[in-house]
Design a protein around this motif. Structure first.
Motif, mmCIF file in Angstrom:
data_model
loop_
_atom_site.group_PDB
_atom_site.id
_atom_site.type_symbol
_atom_site.label_atom_id
_atom_site.label_comp_id
_atom_site.label_asym_id
_atom_site.label_seq_id
_atom_site.Cartn_x
_atom_site.Cartn_y
_atom_site.Cartn_z
ATOM 1 N N THR A 6 7.997 2.350 -2.095
ATOM 2 C CA THR A 6 6.870 3.101 -2.753
ATOM 3 C C THR A 6 6.251 2.203 -3.679
ATOM 4 O OG1 THR A 6 8.065 5.164 -2.603
ATOM 5 C CG2 THR A 6 6.147 5.081 -4.413
ATOM 6 N N ARG B 176 4.184 -0.315 -1.499
ATOM 7 C CA ARG B 176 2.963 0.330 -1.076
ATOM 8 C C ARG B 176 1.807 0.567 -1.893
ATOM 9 N NH1 ARG B 176 3.792 6.342 0.758
ATOM 10 N NH2 ARG B 176 1.866 6.809 -0.498
ATOM 11 N N SER B 177 2.331 1.065 -3.232
ATOM 12 C CA SER B 177 1.383 0.938 -4.592
ATOM 13 C C SER B 177 0.922 -0.677 -4.669
ATOM 14 C CB SER B 177 2.131 1.683 -5.737
ATOM 15 O OG SER B 177 3.114 0.901 -6.368
#
Length: 125
Positions: A57, A60-61
């Protein structure tokens, strides 16, 4: 027949006594120790899975943030190029104008406009 009946009853009584002795006899219950190895292994797998999802996560951010910054940079560059293009179009229109050509001819080349040779184009109607 009585012998058989007696024998049958005797067996019946023996079975009841055996069942009572089985019931009354205390069975040592096997106490199960908690399996800490299995618990630890499951805990580590769960924690590892959660950490892997967290890092995915975060990555991805970070990719989304960098793509957003690049998009903003490209949009500002696009607006600068559009304004520069409009300035160049205005400059091209000024350079194409007949006034500029006549002024260059008069100032730099010493030419004069011949008033006797001016032709007017008629429109096709």
């Amino acid at each position: 027949m009585l012998a058989r009946k007696y024998n049958y009853e005797e067996r019946w009584e023996q079975q009841e006594q055996q069942e009572q002795s089985v019931v009354t006899r205390p069975h040592p219950r096997r106490v199960r120790k908690p399996n800490y190895k299995l618990f630890r292994r499951r805990l580590f797998v769960t924690v590892g899975l959660i950490l892997a999802m967290y890092f995915a996560t975060v990555m991805r951010s970070a990719a989304l943030v960098s793509a957003g910054k690049q998009l903003i940079k490209l949009q500002t560059q696009e607006s600068q190029l559009i304004s520069k293009n409009s300035e160049l179009k205005i400059e091209v229109d000024q350079l194409k104008g007949p006034e500029r050509i006549t002024s260059i001819a008069e100032k730099q080349l010493g030419m004069k406009v011949a008033r006797s040779n001016i032709y007017v184009k008629a429109s096709n109607r």
